[in-house]
Design a protein around this motif. Structure first.
Motif, PDB file in Angstrom:
ATOM      1  N   ILE A   1       1.895   7.637   3.021  1.00  0.00           N
ATOM      2  CA  ILE A   1       2.623   7.910   1.857  1.00  0.00           C
ATOM      3  C   ILE A   1       1.905   7.944   0.575  1.00  0.00           C
ATOM      4  CG2 ILE A   1       4.626   7.342   0.481  1.00  0.00           C
ATOM      5  CD1 ILE A   1       5.339   8.583   3.361  1.00  0.00           C
ATOM      6  N   GLU A   2       0.971   7.044   0.433  1.00  0.00           N
ATOM      7  CA  GLU A   2      -0.134   6.908  -0.641  1.00  0.00           C
ATOM      8  C   GLU A   2      -0.862   8.237  -0.712  1.00  0.00           C
ATOM      9  OE1 GLU A   2      -2.015   3.305   0.021  1.00  0.00           O
ATOM     10  OE2 GLU A   2      -0.420   2.160  -0.963  1.00  0.00           O
ATOM     11  N   ARG A   3      -1.344   8.645   0.377  1.00  0.00           N
ATOM     12  CA  ARG A   3      -2.017  10.094   0.514  1.00  0.00           C
ATOM     13  C   ARG A   3      -1.111  11.188   0.029  1.00  0.00           C
ATOM     14  NH1 ARG A   3      -4.993   9.933   6.385  1.00  0.00           N
ATOM     15  NH2 ARG A   3      -6.709   8.300   5.673  1.00  0.00           N
ATOM     16  N   ALA A   4       0.111  10.982   0.366  1.00  0.00           N
ATOM     17  CA  ALA A   4       1.043  12.358  -0.001  1.00  0.00           C
ATOM     18  C   ALA A   4       1.311  12.216  -1.486  1.00  0.00           C
ATOM     19  CB  ALA A   4       2.487  12.080   0.772  1.00  0.00           C
ATOM     20  N   VAL A   5       1.564  10.817  -2.235  1.00  0.00           N
ATOM     21  CA  VAL A   5       1.773  10.566  -3.586  1.00  0.00           C
ATOM     22  C   VAL A   5       0.450  11.443  -4.305  1.00  0.00           C
ATOM     23  CG1 VAL A   5       1.765   9.014  -5.630  1.00  0.00           C
ATOM     24  CG2 VAL A   5       3.136   8.690  -3.455  1.00  0.00           C
ATOM     25  N   THR A   6      -0.784  11.092  -3.724  1.00  0.00           N
ATOM     26  CA  THR A   6      -1.992  11.739  -4.436  1.00  0.00           C
ATOM     27  C   THR A   6      -1.790  13.265  -4.181  1.00  0.00           C
ATOM     28  OG1 THR A   6      -3.455   9.729  -3.969  1.00  0.00           O
ATOM     29  CG2 THR A   6      -4.346  11.826  -4.153  1.00  0.00           C
ATOM     30  N   ALA A   7      -1.483  13.888  -3.232  1.00  0.00           N
ATOM     31  CA  ALA A   7      -1.472  15.114  -3.052  1.00  0.00           C
ATOM     32  C   ALA A   7      -0.457  15.883  -3.952  1.00  0.00           C
ATOM     33  CB  ALA A   7      -0.967  15.589  -1.444  1.00  0.00           C
ATOM     34  N   VAL A   8       0.614  15.154  -4.048  1.00  0.00           N
ATOM     35  CA  VAL A   8       1.870  15.685  -4.727  1.00  0.00           C
ATOM     36  C   VAL A   8       1.411  15.864  -6.434  1.00  0.00           C
ATOM     37  CG1 VAL A   8       4.034  15.443  -5.698  1.00  0.00           C
ATOM     38  CG2 VAL A   8       3.841  15.272  -3.402  1.00  0.00           C
ATOM     39  N   ALA A   9       0.645  14.601  -6.752  1.00  0.00           N
ATOM     40  CA  ALA A   9       0.189  14.420  -8.174  1.00  0.00           C
ATOM     41  C   ALA A   9      -0.748  15.770  -8.438  1.00  0.00           C
ATOM     42  CB  ALA A   9      -0.272  13.205  -8.401  1.00  0.00           C
ATOM     43  N   GLU A  10      -1.743  15.873  -7.230  1.00  0.00           N
ATOM     44  CA  GLU A  10      -2.563  16.816  -7.756  1.00  0.00           C
ATOM     45  C   GLU A  10      -2.145  18.290  -7.757  1.00  0.00           C
ATOM     46  OE1 GLU A  10      -5.274  16.032  -4.405  1.00  0.00           O
ATOM     47  OE2 GLU A  10      -6.573  14.526  -5.564  1.00  0.00           O
ATOM     48  N   ALA A  11      -1.043  18.253  -6.822  1.00  0.00           N
ATOM     49  CA  ALA A  11      -0.252  19.922  -6.809  1.00  0.00           C
ATOM     50  C   ALA A  11       0.299  20.031  -8.371  1.00  0.00           C
ATOM     51  CB  ALA A  11       0.630  19.594  -5.753  1.00  0.00           C
ATOM     52  N   PHE A  12       1.015  18.985  -8.782  1.00  0.00           N
ATOM     53  CA  PHE A  12       1.484  19.256 -10.049  1.00  0.00           C
ATOM     54  C   PHE A  12       0.440  19.440 -11.284  1.00  0.00           C
ATOM     55  CE2 PHE A  12       5.590  16.873  -9.026  1.00  0.00           C
ATOM     56  CZ  PHE A  12       6.471  17.884  -8.785  1.00  0.00           C
ATOM     57  N   ALA A  13      -0.534  18.622 -11.187  1.00  0.00           N
ATOM     58  CA  ALA A  13      -1.735  18.842 -11.866  1.00  0.00           C
ATOM     59  C   ALA A  13      -2.309  20.315 -12.050  1.00  0.00           C
ATOM     60  CB  ALA A  13      -2.611  17.981 -11.837  1.00  0.00           C
TER      61      ALA A  13
ATOM     62  N   VAL B   1      13.785  -0.267  12.089  1.00  0.00           N
ATOM     63  CA  VAL B   1      12.857  -1.328  12.740  1.00  0.00           C
ATOM     64  C   VAL B   1      13.529  -2.709  12.307  1.00  0.00           C
ATOM     65  CG1 VAL B   1      10.631  -2.446  12.731  1.00  0.00           C
ATOM     66  CG2 VAL B   1      10.869  -0.067  12.591  1.00  0.00           C
ATOM     67  N   SER B   2      13.813  -2.969  10.980  1.00  0.00           N
ATOM     68  CA  SER B   2      14.188  -4.334  10.629  1.00  0.00           C
ATOM     69  C   SER B   2      14.598  -4.295   9.143  1.00  0.00           C
ATOM     70  CB  SER B   2      13.270  -5.520  10.724  1.00  0.00           C
ATOM     71  OG  SER B   2      11.835  -5.173   9.749  1.00  0.00           O
ATOM     72  N   ASP B   3      15.272  -5.311   8.710  1.00  0.00           N
ATOM     73  CA  ASP B   3      15.786  -5.371   7.073  1.00  0.00           C
ATOM     74  C   ASP B   3      14.383  -5.306   6.232  1.00  0.00           C
ATOM     75  OD1 ASP B   3      18.286  -5.415   7.759  1.00  0.00           O
ATOM     76  OD2 ASP B   3      18.301  -7.652   7.541  1.00  0.00           O
ATOM     77  N   THR B   4      13.284  -5.759   6.678  1.00  0.00           N
ATOM     78  CA  THR B   4      12.146  -5.752   5.789  1.00  0.00           C
ATOM     79  C   THR B   4      11.442  -4.426   5.885  1.00  0.00           C
ATOM     80  OG1 THR B   4      11.674  -8.235   6.650  1.00  0.00           O
ATOM     81  CG2 THR B   4       9.755  -6.877   5.720  1.00  0.00           C
ATOM     82  N   VAL B   5      11.305  -3.747   6.953  1.00  0.00           N
ATOM     83  CA  VAL B   5      10.763  -2.413   6.876  1.00  0.00           C
ATOM     84  C   VAL B   5      11.576  -1.423   6.445  1.00  0.00           C
ATOM     85  CG1 VAL B   5       9.923  -0.345   8.533  1.00  0.00           C
ATOM     86  CG2 VAL B   5       9.261  -2.791   8.977  1.00  0.00           C
ATOM     87  N   GLU B   6      12.867  -1.537   6.556  1.00  0.00           N
ATOM     88  CA  GLU B   6      13.950  -0.734   5.914  1.00  0.00           C
ATOM     89  C   GLU B   6      13.734  -0.893   4.159  1.00  0.00           C
ATOM     90  OE1 GLU B   6      16.709   2.399   5.938  1.00  0.00           O
ATOM     91  OE2 GLU B   6      15.316   1.569   7.513  1.00  0.00           O
ATOM     92  N   GLN B   7      13.566  -1.866   3.907  1.00  0.00           N
ATOM     93  CA  GLN B   7      13.548  -2.318   2.451  1.00  0.00           C
ATOM     94  C   GLN B   7      12.312  -1.570   1.782  1.00  0.00           C
ATOM     95  OE1 GLN B   7      15.898  -3.525   0.148  1.00  0.00           O
ATOM     96  NE2 GLN B   7      14.254  -2.708  -1.198  1.00  0.00           N
ATOM     97  N   HIS B   8      11.302  -1.851   2.758  1.00  0.00           N
ATOM     98  CA  HIS B   8       9.826  -1.024   2.476  1.00  0.00           C
ATOM     99  C   HIS B   8      10.175   0.449   2.268  1.00  0.00           C
ATOM    100  CE1 HIS B   8       5.567  -0.605   2.693  1.00  0.00           C
ATOM    101  NE2 HIS B   8       5.844   0.407   3.328  1.00  0.00           N
ATOM    102  N   ARG B   9      10.772   0.929   3.121  1.00  0.00           N
ATOM    103  CA  ARG B   9      11.179   2.567   3.265  1.00  0.00           C
ATOM    104  C   ARG B   9      11.701   2.922   1.780  1.00  0.00           C
ATOM    105  NH1 ARG B   9      13.215   6.136   6.181  1.00  0.00           N
ATOM    106  NH2 ARG B   9      15.648   4.956   6.184  1.00  0.00           N
ATOM    107  N   LEU B  10      12.999   1.796   1.755  1.00  0.00           N
ATOM    108  CA  LEU B  10      13.839   2.197   0.424  1.00  0.00           C
ATOM    109  C   LEU B  10      13.069   2.081  -0.823  1.00  0.00           C
ATOM    110  CD1 LEU B  10      17.175   0.426   1.483  1.00  0.00           C
ATOM    111  CD2 LEU B  10      16.533   3.083   1.449  1.00  0.00           C
ATOM    112  N   ASP B  11      12.165   1.275  -0.888  1.00  0.00           N
ATOM    113  CA  ASP B  11      11.247   1.089  -2.169  1.00  0.00           C
ATOM    114  C   ASP B  11      10.204   2.230  -2.393  1.00  0.00           C
ATOM    115  OD1 ASP B  11      12.144  -1.381  -2.363  1.00  0.00           O
ATOM    116  OD2 ASP B  11      10.464  -2.673  -1.723  1.00  0.00           O
ATOM    117  N   TRP B  12       9.733   2.931  -1.367  1.00  0.00           N
ATOM    118  CA  TRP B  12       8.981   4.057  -1.461  1.00  0.00           C
ATOM    119  C   TRP B  12      10.076   5.172  -1.851  1.00  0.00           C
ATOM    120  CZ3 TRP B  12       4.570   5.165  -2.545  1.00  0.00           C
ATOM    121  CH2 TRP B  12       3.382   4.506  -2.079  1.00  0.00           C
ATOM    122  N   ARG B  13      11.233   5.386  -1.311  1.00  0.00           N
ATOM    123  CA  ARG B  13      12.188   6.168  -1.776  1.00  0.00           C
ATOM    124  C   ARG B  13      12.611   6.229  -3.160  1.00  0.00           C
ATOM    125  NH1 ARG B  13      17.032   7.409   2.519  1.00  0.00           N
ATOM    126  NH2 ARG B  13      15.299   7.769   3.597  1.00  0.00           N
ATOM    127  N   ASP B  14      12.604   4.931  -3.787  1.00  0.00           N
ATOM    128  CA  ASP B  14      13.270   4.828  -4.965  1.00  0.00           C
ATOM    129  C   ASP B  14      11.803   5.472  -5.858  1.00  0.00           C
ATOM    130  OD1 ASP B  14      15.478   3.459  -4.553  1.00  0.00           O
ATOM    131  OD2 ASP B  14      14.798   1.495  -4.983  1.00  0.00           O
TER     132      ASP B  14
END
Length: 183
Positions: A51-63, A102-115
């Motif tokens: 996801i960090e790679r994707a964030v970088t790619a999207v930022a570069e695309a917008f730029a 997977v679990s509450d912990t991983v789901e929260q991790h996914r939701l944090d990225w979603r936010d």
């Protein structure tokens, strides 16, 4: 990390034990636990990497889009995001299949990225408002719906052995994103 990507991305998280990870990586379980608290921590670290790679790619695309209109900006950003997360079928499976439920912990991790993605999408929609390309409103619900659509479409693509060309998936997501912002 390489063993985790290979096993989670091909055999699946549920089918991958720590022992199997360690055997594939040619390390001891002690070495594993020096790096990670468990399989969930490894899964989240791998998800972050994609996801960090994707964030970088999207930022570069917008730029690179500069002052292009909304449709062009969305096309570039969606293409950057999807091609990055689906560049390796293991990344797609990891991001859209294996991290779900997977679990509450991983789901929260996914939701944090979603936010974080919601904030990025809302910012782009607000940019469209400022340019007169969209009407002012609260874009958060639409952004969440779009993220759900992206996850479902790429999940479907990754589970179907890429039977649908990725360009068709990207085109559909671009249409949805533009509709969410302009409607």
């Amino acid at each position: 990390m390489s063993a985790g990507l290979e096993l989670f991305g091909t055999e699946g998280y549920a089918a991958t034990s720590i022992e199997k990870l360690c055997a594939t990586a040619a390390v001891s379980t002690r070495n594993f636990y020096e790096e990670f608290t468990g399989r969930e921590a490894l899964l989240m670290a791998l998800h972050d990497r994609v996801i960090e790679r994707a964030v970088t790619a999207v930022a570069e695309a917008f730029a690179s889009a500069g002052e292009d209109d909304l449709a062009a900006r969305i096309e570039l950003a969606v293409r950057a995001y999807i091609t990055t997360t689906a560049e390796d079928p293991r990344w797609a499976r990891l991001s859209y299949v294996e991290t779900v439920g997977v679990s509450d912990t991983v789901e929260q991790h996914r939701l944090d990225w979603r936010d974080r993605w919601v904030e990025l999408l809302v910012a782009e929609a607000e940019r469209a408002v400022a340019r007169g390309e969209a009407a002012q409103r609260d874009f958060r619900l639409g952004a969440r719906a779009l993220i759900g659509a992206v996850n479902e479409l790429v999940y479907h693509w990754s589970r179907r052995g890429e039977q649908t060309p990725l360009d068709e998936v990207i085109s559909e997501i671009v249409r949805l994103a533009i509709a969410v912002i302009k409607s």
